[in-house]
Design an enzyme around this catalytic site. Structure first.
Site, PDB file in Angstrom:
ATOM      1  N   GLU A  32     -10.243 -11.749   2.426  1.00 38.97           N
ATOM      2  CA  GLU A  32      -9.038 -12.181   1.707  1.00 38.97           C
ATOM      3  C   GLU A  32      -8.767 -13.674   1.910  1.00 38.97           C
ATOM      4  O   GLU A  32      -8.165 -14.321   1.056  1.00 38.97           O
ATOM      5  CB  GLU A  32      -7.833 -11.310   2.128  1.00 38.97           C
ATOM      6  CG  GLU A  32      -7.379 -11.499   3.551  1.00 38.97           C
ATOM      7  CD  GLU A  32      -6.662 -10.285   4.149  1.00 38.97           C
ATOM      8  OE1 GLU A  32      -6.764  -9.181   3.600  1.00 38.97           O
ATOM      9  OE2 GLU A  32      -6.002 -10.440   5.200  1.00 38.97           O
ATOM     10  N   LYS A  53      -9.999  -0.942  -1.040  1.00 39.76           N
ATOM     11  CA  LYS A  53     -10.458  -2.319  -1.225  1.00 39.76           C
ATOM     12  C   LYS A  53      -9.817  -2.900  -2.477  1.00 39.76           C
ATOM     13  O   LYS A  53     -10.477  -3.314  -3.429  1.00 39.76           O
ATOM     14  CB  LYS A  53     -11.992  -2.357  -1.278  1.00 39.76           C
ATOM     15  CG  LYS A  53     -12.666  -1.916   0.012  1.00 39.76           C
ATOM     16  CD  LYS A  53     -12.512  -2.923   1.135  1.00 39.76           C
ATOM     17  CE  LYS A  53     -11.754  -2.425   2.322  1.00 39.76           C
ATOM     18  NZ  LYS A  53     -11.452  -3.438   3.319  1.00 39.76           N
ATOM     19  N   GLN A  59       0.798  -1.224   0.000  1.00 43.48           N
ATOM     20  CA  GLN A  59       0.000   0.000   0.000  1.00 43.48           C
ATOM     21  C   GLN A  59       0.833   1.278   0.000  1.00 43.48           C
ATOM     22  O   GLN A  59       0.486   2.250  -0.665  1.00 43.48           O
ATOM     23  CB  GLN A  59      -0.926   0.043   1.230  1.00 43.48           C
ATOM     24  CG  GLN A  59      -2.154  -0.832   1.103  1.00 43.48           C
ATOM     25  CD  GLN A  59      -3.099  -0.371   0.001  1.00 43.48           C
ATOM     26  OE1 GLN A  59      -3.362   0.807  -0.174  1.00 43.48           O
ATOM     27  NE2 GLN A  59      -3.603  -1.320  -0.760  1.00 43.48           N
ATOM     28  N   ASP A  91     -12.350  -7.505   6.193  1.00 40.07           N
ATOM     29  CA  ASP A  91     -11.147  -7.568   5.356  1.00 40.07           C
ATOM     30  C   ASP A  91     -10.353  -8.854   5.569  1.00 40.07           C
ATOM     31  O   ASP A  91      -9.999  -9.544   4.605  1.00 40.07           O
ATOM     32  CB  ASP A  91     -10.245  -6.353   5.623  1.00 40.07           C
ATOM     33  CG  ASP A  91      -9.141  -6.271   4.593  1.00 40.07           C
ATOM     34  OD1 ASP A  91      -9.389  -5.689   3.522  1.00 40.07           O
ATOM     35  OD2 ASP A  91      -8.050  -6.825   4.838  1.00 40.07           O
TER      36      ASP A  91
HETATM   37  N1  NDP Z   1      -1.714  -5.033   0.643  1.00 43.92           N
HETATM   38  C1  NDP Z   1      -2.767  -4.298   0.382  1.00 43.92           C
HETATM   39  O1  NDP Z   1      -3.059  -4.019  -0.778  1.00 43.92           O
HETATM   40  C2  NDP Z   1      -3.600  -3.759   1.477  1.00 43.92           C
HETATM   41  C3  NDP Z   1      -3.070  -3.558   2.728  1.00 43.92           C
HETATM   42  N2  NDP Z   1      -3.789  -2.881   3.670  1.00 43.92           N
HETATM   43  C4  NDP Z   1      -3.203  -2.584   4.953  1.00 43.92           C
HETATM   44  O2  NDP Z   1      -2.110  -1.686   4.751  1.00 43.92           O
HETATM   45  C5  NDP Z   1      -1.112  -1.877   5.774  1.00 43.92           C
HETATM   46  C6  NDP Z   1       0.224  -2.141   5.122  1.00 43.92           C
HETATM   47  O3  NDP Z   1       0.159  -3.386   4.461  1.00 43.92           O
HETATM   48  P1  NDP Z   1       1.004  -3.732   3.155  1.00 43.92           P
HETATM   49  O4  NDP Z   1       1.241  -2.522   2.370  1.00 43.92           O
HETATM   50  O5  NDP Z   1       0.329  -4.860   2.507  1.00 43.92           O
HETATM   51  O6  NDP Z   1       2.395  -4.164   3.737  1.00 43.92           O
HETATM   52  P2  NDP Z   1       2.884  -5.557   4.348  1.00 43.92           P
HETATM   53  O7  NDP Z   1       1.883  -6.192   5.200  1.00 43.92           O
HETATM   54  O8  NDP Z   1       3.447  -6.368   3.224  1.00 43.92           O
HETATM   55  O9  NDP Z   1       4.072  -5.037   5.264  1.00 43.92           O
HETATM   56  C7  NDP Z   1       5.264  -4.643   4.672  1.00 43.92           C
HETATM   57  C8  NDP Z   1       5.829  -3.401   5.269  1.00 43.92           C
HETATM   58  O10 NDP Z   1       5.891  -3.518   6.709  1.00 43.92           O
HETATM   59  C9  NDP Z   1       7.193  -3.130   7.098  1.00 43.92           C
HETATM   60  N3  NDP Z   1       7.565  -3.775   8.360  1.00 43.92           N
HETATM   61  C10 NDP Z   1       7.444  -5.083   8.691  1.00 43.92           C
HETATM   62  N4  NDP Z   1       7.922  -5.274   9.934  1.00 43.92           N
HETATM   63  C11 NDP Z   1       8.365  -4.084  10.384  1.00 43.92           C
HETATM   64  C12 NDP Z   1       8.956  -3.635  11.589  1.00 43.92           C
HETATM   65  N5  NDP Z   1       9.193  -4.470  12.588  1.00 43.92           N
HETATM   66  N6  NDP Z   1       9.279  -2.326  11.703  1.00 43.92           N
HETATM   67  C13 NDP Z   1       9.022  -1.473  10.698  1.00 43.92           C
HETATM   68  N7  NDP Z   1       8.459  -1.822   9.527  1.00 43.92           N
HETATM   69  C14 NDP Z   1       8.131  -3.115   9.381  1.00 43.92           C
HETATM   70  C15 NDP Z   1       8.064  -3.611   5.964  1.00 43.92           C
HETATM   71  O11 NDP Z   1       9.293  -2.957   6.065  1.00 43.92           O
HETATM   72  P3  NDP Z   1      10.505  -3.293   5.106  1.00 43.92           P
HETATM   73  O12 NDP Z   1      10.112  -2.631   3.817  1.00 43.92           O
HETATM   74  O13 NDP Z   1      11.639  -2.629   5.788  1.00 43.92           O
HETATM   75  O14 NDP Z   1      10.590  -4.765   5.024  1.00 43.92           O
HETATM   76  C16 NDP Z   1       7.240  -3.219   4.769  1.00 43.92           C
HETATM   77  O15 NDP Z   1       7.446  -1.887   4.415  1.00 43.92           O
HETATM   78  C17 NDP Z   1      -1.635  -3.010   6.640  1.00 43.92           C
HETATM   79  O16 NDP Z   1      -2.367  -2.449   7.687  1.00 43.92           O
HETATM   80  C18 NDP Z   1      -2.570  -3.753   5.676  1.00 43.92           C
HETATM   81  O17 NDP Z   1      -3.557  -4.533   6.326  1.00 43.92           O
HETATM   82  C19 NDP Z   1      -5.030  -2.376   3.389  1.00 43.92           C
HETATM   83  C20 NDP Z   1      -5.598  -2.543   2.168  1.00 43.92           C
HETATM   84  C21 NDP Z   1      -4.972  -3.343   1.145  1.00 43.92           C
HETATM   85  C1  X2X Z   2      -5.501  -6.147  -1.182  1.00 45.03           C
HETATM   86  C2  X2X Z   2      -6.301  -6.217   0.028  1.00 45.03           C
HETATM   87  O1  X2X Z   2      -7.224  -5.459   0.209  1.00 45.03           O
HETATM   88  C3  X2X Z   2      -6.057  -7.303   0.952  1.00 45.03           C
HETATM   89  C4  X2X Z   2      -6.212  -8.564   0.154  1.00 45.03           C
HETATM   90  O2  X2X Z   2      -7.023  -7.232   1.953  1.00 45.03           O
HETATM   91  C5  X2X Z   2      -4.681  -7.287   1.575  1.00 45.03           C
HETATM   92  O3  X2X Z   2      -3.693  -7.217   0.860  1.00 45.03           O
HETATM   93  O4  X2X Z   2      -4.622  -7.371   2.795  1.00 45.03           O
HETATM   94 MG    MG Z   3      -8.415  -5.696   1.769  1.00 40.32          MG
HETATM   95 MG    MG Z   4      -6.269  -7.204   3.870  1.00 41.93          MG
END
Ligand code: NDP
Ligand code: X2X
Ligand code: MG
Ligand code: MG
Length: 518
Positions: free
Chosen positions: A249, A182, A71, A245
């Site tokens: 997923e 989403k 994100q 959410d």
């Molecule tokens: N993936 C998606 O599309 C969606 C995600 N979300 C939400 O967005 C948020 C971010 O998720 P997402 O983007 O998927 O990322 P991830 O869950 O893949 O987490 C990765 C990030 O977390 C960092 N990280 C992990 N451990 C630590 C730590 N101990 N200290 C500091 N940083 C840390 C990583 O750092 P590093 O880069 O240094 O490894 C990396 O930048 C979450 O709340 C998720 O639920 C919401 C909607 C959709």
């Molecule tokens: C992309 C999204 O919204 C998810 C599947 O909930 C996630 O990556 O956590």
């Molecule tokens: Mg989601």
């Molecule tokens: Mg999710």
């Protein structure tokens, strides 16, 4: 933590712990939409609203985006470009942990990338986009580091679910808001770019105001959602968001669709198809035909367009699959709602960090090797819409919808989390490069959870649904009538009208994101 069965439930007709009258904004025009028997307040996004961003971000000078996973790159870049387009001088900085493996990539795309603590300390809005598991470990230090009056911004309700489970809460004196796209990060970015030509193209987003000390939290949340490119923003609560959410997923968005493909790929070969045909009739049929149809014309069009003979096959598969899928989905929903799944994600995070656990490769199997070959010589016009596959997939999608509606979630949330995200954001990535390209571009929470739950769907469909079909169990006509007459169809149609039809299909030119397993 109260088990879901004892938690307060909303009926579909009452609005929620949300205000039944919806929300108001002095800056953004709200709109009422009728979704089935309910009315919801939404804000339609679009680039034409960017001039309103400075007012919505009043009092904010520095935005800090913490993390660089799925994100953060998308939201940070969209936010920065939208604020610039609005002529605002608000800065957007990236904060990463010491030694972050993302440092080089982030620096290549962003001019201001620094240590996360430095960025947290100075930001007026902290967009906390590190993994949910990491949030649950670091929240105390993060809250303590934030400056007085700063707003905590989340894209997930996970942290609240965790705080609830240990009897803790957010510090009372800060605003806590959520904007939860989403769709996966790369599609948030990709559709925002398309939105430069097609006004309003983007990934829908829910928003929530959990704490509003300043009285400005709703406007800021709406501004954030508009800035990252949501075609429409609907209201939720942090609790409803994490329940829907984490569940969604594990279900049809990632876990269940993975299971359906693997199970049908094996089944069709047992029935005599070649591996290539089995892949065409399972994975390709879903991502190349079924989800495309749903995206443009809704779930029921898949069935309505079929010949009478295909309808019979669809009905057999639907009627046998709905019950077994719903059983696992209900179990999953309850596990999420009571906090077990949140604990499970945190424990997996601990195992990964200590070297005792890992997030393994999911596309090394025969299915995806054959899939690679099939994709290489793909003829879009020759992708079959297999009616059996459609029956299983649609039954699981409908079961997911029913569990959420019974759990009292708003139609917007149900439809975005079960239908629109599946067909607009995620399936196109599986279509382009297979299952891992879809799953592993998602959050750690999703990657782990879909790996954990996919086998449950695979087994139950194999053991209960496909055996029922093979044993000649008659079609449950009532189930089919419930499907064709379901109140969700009108609501899906309305939700689909709220975003312009865009073709998100990925190509080598449009998709640069590699899979990075973090
Ligand atoms: N993936 C998606 O599309 C969606 C995600 N979300 C939400 O967005 C948020 C971010 O998720 P997402 O983007 O998927 O990322 P991830 O869950 O893949 O987490 C990765 C990030 O977390 C960092 N990280 C992990 N451990 C630590 C730590 N101990 N200290 C500091 N940083 C840390 C990583 O750092 P590093 O880069 O240094 O490894 C990396 O930048 C979450 O709340 C998720 O639920 C919401 C909607 C959709
Ligand atoms: C992309 C999204 O919204 C998810 C599947 O909930 C996630 O990556 O956590
Ligand atoms: Mg989601
Ligand atoms: Mg999710």
């Amino acid at each position: 933590f109260a088990p879901a069965a004892f938690a307060p439930r909303r009926t579909a007709t009452t609005a929620t712990s949300l205000n039944a009258d919806g929300f108001t904004s002095k800056i953004f025009k709200t709109q009422q939409v009728t979704l089935a028997e309910t009315t919801e307040t939404i804000v339609k996004g679009g680039r034409d609203l960017f001039p309103l961003l400075p007012a919505a971000f009043e009092g904010i000078k520095k935005v800090g985006v913490i993390g660089w996973g799925s994100q953060a790159p998308a939201q940070a870049q969209n936010m920065k470009e939208s604020l610039a387009a609005a002529g605002s001088d608000i800065t957007v900085s990236i904060g990463l942990r010491a030694g972050s493996s993302s440092m080089a990539e982030a620096k290549a795309q962003f001019d201001d990338v620094r240590d996360m603590w430095e960025v947290i300390k100075e930001s007026d809005l902290v967009m906390l986009l590190i993994s949910d598991a990491a949030q649950s470990k670091l929240y105390k230090e993060i809250f303590a580091a934030m400056k007085p009056g700063a707003t905590l911004g989340l894209s997930h309700g996970f942290l609240l679910g965790y705080l609830d489970s240990i009897g803790e809460a957010f510090p009372e004196d800060m605003d806590v808001i959520l904007v939860a796209p989403k769709g996966m990060g790369p599609s948030v970015r990709r559709l925002y770019e398309q939105g430069k030509e097609v006004n309003g193209a983007g990934i829908n987003s829910s928003f929530a105001v959990h704490q509003d000390k300043s009285g400005k939290a709703t406007e800021l949340a709406l501004g954030w959602g508009v800035a990252v490119g949501a075609p429409f923003l609907f209201q939720t609560t942090l609790r409803d968001e994490y329940k829907s959410d984490i569940y969604g997923e594990r279900g049809i968005l990632l876990g269940a669709v993975h299971a359906i493909v693997e199970g049908l790929y094996r089944r069709y070969q047992r029935q005599g198809m070649s591996p290539e045909d089995a892949f065409l009739n399972s994975a390709e049929s879903i991502t190349g035909m079924i989800t495309k149809k749903i995206s443009t014309r809704g779930i029921k069009a898949v069935y309505d367009d079929m010949s009478p003979a295909d309808k019979e096959v669809f009905e057999t598969a639907y009627s046998a699959s709905y019950g077994p899928s719903k059983e696992i989905l209900q179990e999953c929903y309850d596990e999420v709602a009571c906090g077990n799944e949140i604990r499970s994600v945190i424990m997996q995070g601990d195992r990964v960090n200590s070297g005792k656990g890992f997030i393994g490769k999911i596309d090394g199997t025969d299915t995806w090797k054959v899939g690679e070959k099939v994709r290489a010589s793909r003829d879009d016009d020759a992708i079959p819409l297999n009616p059996f596959t459609a029956g299983v997939y649609v039954a699981t999608m409908m079961a997911q919808i029913d569990v959420l509606l019974e759990g009292g979630h708003s139609y917007s949330e149900v439809i975005n989390e079960s239908v629109i995200e599946a067909v607009d954001s995620l399936a196109p990535y599986m279509h382009y490069r297979g299952v891992a390209f879809m799953v592993d571009n998602c959050s750690f929470t999703a990657k782990w959870g879909s790996r954990k739950w996919a086998p449950r769907f695979d087994y139950i469909l194999d053991q209960l649904a496909y055996t029922a079909v093979d044993n000649g169990v008659p079609v449950n006509k009532e189930k089919i009538a419930e499907f064709t007459g379901h109140r969700v169809h009108q609501a899906v149609e309305e939700c689909c009208k709220l975003r312009p039809p865009v073709d998100i299909s990925c190509t080598a030119e449009t998709t640069t994101k590699e899979i990075v397993i973090k």
